[in-house]
Design an enzyme around this catalytic site. Structure first.
Site, short mmCIF file in Angstrom:
data_model
loop_
_atom_site.label_atom_id
_atom_site.label_comp_id
_atom_site.label_asym_id
_atom_site.label_seq_id
_atom_site.Cartn_x
_atom_site.Cartn_y
_atom_site.Cartn_z
N PRO A 1 0.81 -1.22 0.00
CA PRO A 1 0.00 0.00 0.00
C PRO A 1 0.85 1.27 0.00
CG PRO A 1 -0.74 -1.57 1.67
CD PRO A 1 0.59 -2.04 1.19
N GLU A 2 0.54 2.16 -0.93
CA GLU A 2 1.15 3.48 -0.96
C GLU A 2 0.01 4.49 -1.10
OE1 GLU A 2 4.75 3.94 -3.14
OE2 GLU A 2 5.33 1.84 -2.92
N LYS B 1 -0.50 7.93 3.87
CA LYS B 1 -0.73 6.49 3.96
C LYS B 1 -1.57 6.12 5.18
CE LYS B 1 3.78 5.47 3.03
NZ LYS B 1 4.93 4.56 2.80
N ASN C 1 7.93 2.65 -1.16
CA ASN C 1 9.15 2.14 -1.76
C ASN C 1 9.05 1.96 -3.28
OD1 ASN C 1 11.76 1.55 -0.87
ND2 ASN C 1 11.45 -0.63 -1.26
N ARG D 1 15.49 -0.81 2.77
CA ARG D 1 14.39 -1.10 1.85
C ARG D 1 14.95 -1.45 0.48
NH1 ARG D 1 9.31 1.10 3.40
NH2 ARG D 1 9.39 2.20 5.39
#
Length: 262
Positions: A2-3, A51, A165, A248
């Protein structure tokens, strides 16, 4: 993963299903709020902030949640079988006569007084998909630390809210620079903000995220290593990037993107 685009879509689905309807079931499966009962209250609306998700409920109550990596809110019509995962992963159930909203694997779930929502989201920078979007403020936030690597700065929600990311790697590719380039060395700082806004806005309503415009190749570099770059054919590379607390996975093309690399 999810972004900001996914979270905005989730907020719209929840709002469409629950807004202006009375809750007939309320079940928050987290220890701190397990005894809270919202049954009989009307859902006033659901909004996203970067978010984060805020469900506003009659009585100046807000249910704040964050999906992080694996969380999801799924909406089902009354009587439909829930399919979001095993029952032990459910953290919240809110139902009306017509729909059930089921929150799976939510790492953050809390009740707040609506006037105190800033306690949860007040630290965020301008929301790329929100009514508070302010490109000048976002640029000032980014340039306040000119030595910071671009990728880390984009992920810092205090600068601008909504980038995760995947978008981090894709934005850097479109800009033609590596995620390790210090912000102060960016050839066109204003374009950073412009590209970020364009990519998230383009995916606001898409069921499947896309940055390339190509139907069979949705993303330029994220997840492609060691396959060839869509633009030049060079093998896409992957490395970790972070502030030391968490690395990440980060993707880039060594030919199309200039700047330092690990």
């Amino acid at each position: 993963m999810p972004e900001g685009d996914n979270v905005a879509q989730t907020a719209r689905r929840l709002h469409t299903a629950l807004a202006n309807r009375v809750l007939t079931r309320s079940d928050l499966r987290v220890p701190r709020f397990a005894t809270a009962d919202l049954t009989g209250r009307t859902v006033l609306g659901v909004v996203s902030r970067g978010k984060h998700l805020l469900m506003r409920i009659e009585g100046d109550i807000s249910l704040h949640s964050h999906l992080r990596m694996d969380g999801a809110w799924l909406v089902y019509v009354a009587g439909e079988r829930w399919r979001g995962g095993p029952a032990h992963e459910i953290r919240a159930v809110l139902a009306t006569a017509e729909h059930s909203a089921v929150g799976y694997r939510l790492p953050v779930l809390e009740l707040l007084r609506t006037p105190q929502e800033s306690n949860a989201v007040g630290h965020l920078g301008p929301d790329l998909l929100g009514p508070d979007w302010d490109p000048d403020r976002a640029l000032r936030n980014l340039l306040a630390a000119p030595d910071r690597p671009l990728g880390e700065a984009l992920l810092d929600q205090r600068n601008l809210a909504g980038i995760g990311n995947i978008f981090k790697s894709e934005i850097c590719f479109v800009l033609g620079v590596t995620p390790w380039l210090p912000l102060g060395e960016a050839p066109s700082p204003q374009r950073i903000v412009t590209v970020a806004k364009k990519l998230l806005e383009a995916n606001r309503d898409r069921p499947v995220r896309m940055t390339t415009g190509l139907p069979h190749q949705r993303l330029y570099v994220y997840g492609r290593a060691p396959r060839p770059c869509l633009r030049c054919g060079t093998s896409v590379r992957r490395a970790g990037q972070g502030d030391g607390s968490r690395e990440r996975p980060t993707y880039w093309c060594p030919r199309c993107q200039t700047g330092p690399t690990p």
